[in-house]
Design a protein around this motif. Structure first.
Motif, PDB file in Angstrom:
ATOM      1  N   VAL A  54     -10.483   2.547 -12.255  1.00 22.43           N
ATOM      2  CA  VAL A  54     -10.928   3.838 -11.709  1.00 22.43           C
ATOM      3  C   VAL A  54     -10.555   4.985 -12.629  1.00 22.43           C
ATOM      4  N   GLY A  55      -9.482   4.815 -13.409  1.00 13.03           N
ATOM      5  CA  GLY A  55      -9.015   5.891 -14.302  1.00 13.03           C
ATOM      6  C   GLY A  55      -7.522   6.096 -14.129  1.00 13.03           C
ATOM      7  N   VAL A  56      -7.166   7.025 -13.234  1.00 13.60           N
ATOM      8  CA  VAL A  56      -5.743   7.260 -12.962  1.00 13.60           C
ATOM      9  C   VAL A  56      -5.493   7.089 -11.455  1.00 13.60           C
ATOM     10  N   VAL A  57      -4.478   6.287 -11.153  1.00 14.45           N
ATOM     11  CA  VAL A  57      -4.107   6.039  -9.766  1.00 14.45           C
ATOM     12  C   VAL A  57      -2.842   6.834  -9.449  1.00 14.45           C
ATOM     13  N   GLY A  58      -2.864   7.568  -8.353  1.00 16.01           N
ATOM     14  CA  GLY A  58      -1.663   8.270  -7.888  1.00 16.01           C
ATOM     15  C   GLY A  58      -0.980   7.419  -6.827  1.00 16.01           C
ATOM     16  N   ILE A  59       0.320   7.237  -6.967  1.00 18.86           N
ATOM     17  CA  ILE A  59       1.066   6.458  -5.974  1.00 18.86           C
ATOM     18  C   ILE A  59       2.121   7.372  -5.357  1.00 18.86           C
ATOM     19  N   ILE A  60       1.982   7.622  -4.067  1.00 17.49           N
ATOM     20  CA  ILE A  60       2.977   8.440  -3.351  1.00 17.49           C
ATOM     21  C   ILE A  60       3.786   7.480  -2.485  1.00 17.49           C
ATOM     22  N   SER A  61       5.091   7.430  -2.738  1.00 11.38           N
ATOM     23  CA  SER A  61       5.861   6.361  -2.090  1.00 11.38           C
ATOM     24  C   SER A  61       7.054   6.914  -1.310  1.00 11.38           C
ATOM     25  N   PRO A  62       7.506   6.155  -0.311  1.00 10.37           N
ATOM     26  CA  PRO A  62       8.643   6.593   0.503  1.00 10.37           C
ATOM     27  C   PRO A  62       9.969   6.106  -0.075  1.00 10.37           C
ATOM     28  N   TRP A  63      11.049   6.404   0.622  1.00  6.20           N
ATOM     29  CA  TRP A  63      12.390   6.128   0.117  1.00  6.20           C
ATOM     30  C   TRP A  63      12.923   4.768   0.513  1.00  6.20           C
ATOM     31  N   ASN A  64      12.291   4.144   1.530  1.00  7.53           N
ATOM     32  CA  ASN A  64      12.966   2.978   2.121  1.00  7.53           C
ATOM     33  C   ASN A  64      12.916   1.734   1.231  1.00  7.53           C
ATOM     34  N   TYR A  65      11.840   1.572   0.454  1.00  7.03           N
ATOM     35  CA  TYR A  65      11.757   0.485  -0.533  1.00  7.03           C
ATOM     36  C   TYR A  65      11.276   1.108  -1.843  1.00  7.03           C
ATOM     37  N   PRO A  66      12.180   1.814  -2.535  1.00  5.50           N
ATOM     38  CA  PRO A  66      11.723   2.657  -3.650  1.00  5.50           C
ATOM     39  C   PRO A  66      11.212   1.877  -4.862  1.00  5.50           C
ATOM     40  N   LEU A  67      11.517   0.571  -4.942  1.00  4.97           N
ATOM     41  CA  LEU A  67      10.957  -0.234  -6.035  1.00  4.97           C
ATOM     42  C   LEU A  67       9.642  -0.876  -5.593  1.00  4.97           C
ATOM     43  N   SER A  68       9.691  -1.559  -4.445  1.00  2.00           N
ATOM     44  CA  SER A  68       8.499  -2.280  -3.972  1.00  2.00           C
ATOM     45  C   SER A  68       7.312  -1.340  -3.794  1.00  2.00           C
ATOM     46  N   LEU A  69       7.575  -0.149  -3.272  1.00  2.00           N
ATOM     47  CA  LEU A  69       6.456   0.695  -2.879  1.00  2.00           C
ATOM     48  C   LEU A  69       6.016   1.641  -3.988  1.00  2.00           C
ATOM     49  N   SER A  70       6.695   1.546  -5.149  1.00  2.30           N
ATOM     50  CA  SER A  70       6.206   2.324  -6.301  1.00  2.30           C
ATOM     51  C   SER A  70       5.823   1.364  -7.429  1.00  2.30           C
ATOM     52  N   ILE A  71       6.797   0.628  -7.955  1.00  6.36           N
ATOM     53  CA  ILE A  71       6.525  -0.210  -9.130  1.00  6.36           C
ATOM     54  C   ILE A  71       5.676  -1.439  -8.768  1.00  6.36           C
ATOM     55  N   SER A  72       6.011  -2.134  -7.662  1.00  7.78           N
ATOM     56  CA  SER A  72       5.183  -3.297  -7.283  1.00  7.78           C
ATOM     57  C   SER A  72       3.739  -2.852  -7.080  1.00  7.78           C
ATOM     58  N   GLU A  73       3.575  -1.659  -6.512  1.00  2.62           N
ATOM     59  CA  GLU A  73       2.235  -1.147  -6.237  1.00  2.62           C
ATOM     60  C   GLU A  73       1.518  -0.753  -7.534  1.00  2.62           C
ATOM     61  N   ALA A  74       2.319  -0.314  -8.518  1.00  2.00           N
ATOM     62  CA  ALA A  74       1.710   0.105  -9.794  1.00  2.00           C
ATOM     63  C   ALA A  74       1.185  -1.096 -10.591  1.00  2.00           C
ATOM     64  N   ILE A  75       1.777  -2.271 -10.368  1.00  2.00           N
ATOM     65  CA  ILE A  75       1.433  -3.428 -11.211  1.00  2.00           C
ATOM     66  C   ILE A  75      -0.064  -3.791 -11.158  1.00  2.00           C
ATOM     67  N   PRO A  76      -0.652  -3.979  -9.961  1.00  2.00           N
ATOM     68  CA  PRO A  76      -2.089  -4.284  -9.975  1.00  2.00           C
ATOM     69  C   PRO A  76      -2.933  -3.146 -10.546  1.00  2.00           C
ATOM     70  N   ALA A  77      -2.500  -1.905 -10.307  1.00  2.00           N
ATOM     71  CA  ALA A  77      -3.266  -0.763 -10.836  1.00  2.00           C
ATOM     72  C   ALA A  77      -3.251  -0.788 -12.366  1.00  2.00           C
ATOM     73  N   LEU A  78      -2.084  -1.088 -12.931  1.00  2.00           N
ATOM     74  CA  LEU A  78      -1.970  -1.139 -14.404  1.00  2.00           C
ATOM     75  C   LEU A  78      -2.768  -2.299 -14.964  1.00  2.00           C
ATOM     76  N   LEU A  79      -2.619  -3.470 -14.344  1.00  2.90           N
ATOM     77  CA  LEU A  79      -3.334  -4.632 -14.872  1.00  2.90           C
ATOM     78  C   LEU A  79      -4.847  -4.409 -14.841  1.00  2.90           C
ATOM     79  N   ALA A  80      -5.293  -3.616 -13.871  1.00  2.00           N
ATOM     80  CA  ALA A  80      -6.729  -3.320 -13.796  1.00  2.00           C
ATOM     81  C   ALA A  80      -7.158  -2.333 -14.879  1.00  2.00           C
ATOM     82  N   GLY A  81      -6.194  -1.816 -15.659  1.00  2.00           N
ATOM     83  CA  GLY A  81      -6.542  -0.947 -16.788  1.00  2.00           C
ATOM     84  C   GLY A  81      -6.409   0.536 -16.506  1.00  2.00           C
TER      85      GLY A  81
END
Ligand code: NAD
Length: 529
Positions: free
Chosen positions: A159-186
């Motif tokens: 799509v281009g650039v993905v914005g990820i807005i994440s909460p505090w309770n799982y600060p790795l899973s809900l930011s970096i884990s979520e970024a992985i598929p977005a990055l792999l998609a280019g």
């Protein structure tokens, strides 16, 4: 004064992470030193452990521009090369996990075992999407408009650039884990972590860069959601939001105004059903983990339990025993089961929900009090019974270690009461007859249902989608959908020989032949594949 253990993460280390926050580029003003900073607290003792810049809307726009420029190059990499970065990240993450666990615990106050869940989750995301990216993102031949004459192919572009807005309770899973598929998609990615827990995402960013991710492909902007939200949503091509239902509605409105596609992973009031044939000891152990993991600050954790009357007494006793056996304390080791709540706002909500319930007649079976002797925000695992609809916590998400226990006469009652909620995120069914459990599961209005597990079975099944029905969200993470949502699909159809336009003369004959062709196609398709 509480004698809580100090964070093992050195201040200089956190300062170094803070320097990774996306900063001004070509603009003269405001410079980094002009910006206010946000102090970051350790929930164990409320001490200030570091600070990060309070970014401005201009910072957000700059961050998106940088991510966009980097994404142009990144998207041109062959998918195997992008996968190689993520595979390296997987191994490095596991190697360095102790350092990361210290950072996660420092800023969230969670127990180490709960922090480890996040590390395993991010590694699973890296493995799953690393293994499947090539196949999911590959172009696929589709059925054409006219058999043999139309060649149709579906492509997936980032799509281009993905914005990820994440909460505090799982600060790795809900930011970096979520970024992985977005990055792999280019795509490029801009992460806006919660204002209180930015260091975990910055730690992940640092490691991704070390593993070969182009420097600007991921940007992290730190600061207040209401200030940064709109400029981010306006500038990106997709926004992935995880957080409360209330803020989710604001995100959806803003995304609607800017026609930015979004997914919303929101709150829950998740139910666990103990059927008449359940192994109550097993169910009680599973329920204790389901209710009190991460001190209940988990979107998919259990806040309501419906237990069949025939096993209600046995289950109640076993569950109370399990809850009381959990150790609650601060510590950067694996010695404790339950950690702290995040802050005073969370503690206030938990206390208010329990007080309101008790005032209106609820009975506390165990817990029901804060533990300032352990740290400013500790609260005991709490089980309530005699909960009635007029109590606040009957419907509202507490997001803490508090669960209501209800006795039901039939499975249908349990299903009906489970579904009588605005939320529909996760549910859990306990029975010795798994086939029956699976049937009950499909009658529940929840995006995921675990049979003989509370939440981890469905969450950990990365190949299957995960997300909420009703007020619990829009869209899904995990599985193919969790990656394809970060792509634009494009259909390329090539017509051979016969065009679609009617002939200049003989339209009647053409109409009859076309109608006959469509009918014939249906008949042939009914013969099977
Ligand atoms: P929150 O909605 O208050 O904040 C989440 C994020 O949104 C933060 O980064 C915050 O800064 C940002 N934000 C706040 N206002 C904003 C605005 N106006 N515009 C843009 N961004 C804004 O949620 P929280 O309290 O941090 O997290 C707890 C909630 O999240 C609970 O309801 C929980 O159930 C839910 N949650 C859901 C999932 C899921 O997968 N469904 C996972 C974790 C948490």
């Amino acid at each position: 004064m509480v004698d809580a253990p100090a964070s093992p993460v050195a201040r200089e280390r956190l300062d170094a992470l803070a320097r990774l926050v996306s900063g001004p580029t070509d603009r003269e003003e405001p410079t980094r030193t002009d910006r206010d900073s946000l102090p970051i607290h350790a929930p164990y003792d409320d001490s200030v452990v570091g600070e990060v810049p309070s970014c401005t809307p201009d910072d957000v726009r700059d961050a998106v521009s940088k991510a966009r420029a980097a994404a142009d190059e990144w998207a041109a990499w062959p998918v195997e090369d992008r996968v190689a970065v993520i595979r390296r990240f997987h191994d490095a993450l596991l190697d360095r996990r102790e350092d990361l666990l210290d950072v996660i615990q420092t800023e969230t106050g969670k127990a180490r075992v709960d922090a480890l869940e996040e590390v395993l989750d991010a590694a699973t995301a890296a493995r799953y999407y690393g293994n499947h990216a090539g196949q999911v993102l590959g172009s696929t031949r589709r059925g054409g408009a006219i058999p043999l004459l139309t060649k149709t192919v579906e492509h997936h572009h980032p799509v281009g650039v993905v914005g990820i807005i994440s909460p505090w309770n799982y600060p790795l899973s809900l930011s970096i884990s979520e970024a992985i598929p977005a990055l792999l998609a280019g795509n490029g990615v801009v992460i806006k972590p919660d204002e209180g827990t930015p260091f975990t995402a910055l730690w992940g960013l640092e490691l991704l860069r070390e593993c070969g991710l182009p420097d600007d492909a991921v940007q992290v902007v730190t600061g207040e959601g209401p200030t940064l939200g709109e400029p981010l949503i306006e500038a990106v091509d997709y926004v992935s939001f995880t957080g409360s239902t209330e803020v989710g509605r604001t995100i959806a409105e803003t995304a609607g105004r800017h026609l930015t596609e979004c997914s919303l992973e929101l709150g829950g009031k998740n139910a666990l059903l103990v059927l008449d044939d359940a192994n109550v000891e097993r169910a009680a152990r599973g329920a204790a983990r389901g209710c009190f993991a991460n001190a209940g600050q988990l979107c998919i954790s259990i806040e309501r339990i419906y237990v069949h009357e025939s096993v209600a007494d046995d289950f109640r006793d076993a569950f109370v025993r399990e809850a009381r056996a959990l150790t609650l304390d601060a510590g950067y080791d694996y010695d404790h089961d339950v950690g702290s709540l995040l802050d005073d706002a969370l503690l206030e909500t938990v206390e208010a929900h329990v007080e309101n319930a008790v005032e209106k007649g609820a009975t506390v079976l165990t817990g029901g009090r804060a533990r300032p002797d352990l740290g400013p925000y500790f609260y005991e695992p709490t089980i309530l019974t005699d909960v009635t609809p007029e109590m606040t916590l009957a419907d509202e998400e507490t997001f803490g270690p508090v669960v209501s226990l209800y006795e039901v006469e039939t499975v249908s009652d349990a299903i009906e009461q489970t579904n009588d909620s605005a939320y529909g995120l996760n549910a859990s069914v306990w029975t010795e007859n798994t086939e029956r459990g699976e049937q009950v599961a499909t009658r529940l209005e929840a995006g995921t249902v675990n049979v003989n597990e509370a939440y981890a079975a469905a969450w950990g099944s990365f190949d299957a989608p995960m997300g909420g029905m009703k007020d619990s969200g829009i869209g899904r993470r995990h599985g193919r959908r969790g990656m394809l949502k970060y792509t634009e699909s494009q259909t390329v159809a090539t017509q051979r020989i016969a065009p679609f336009s009617p002939p200049k003369r003989g339209k009647r004959l053409w109409a009859d032949s076309a109608s006959f062709g469509v009918l014939l196609w249906k008949r042939i398709s009914e013969l099977g594949p």
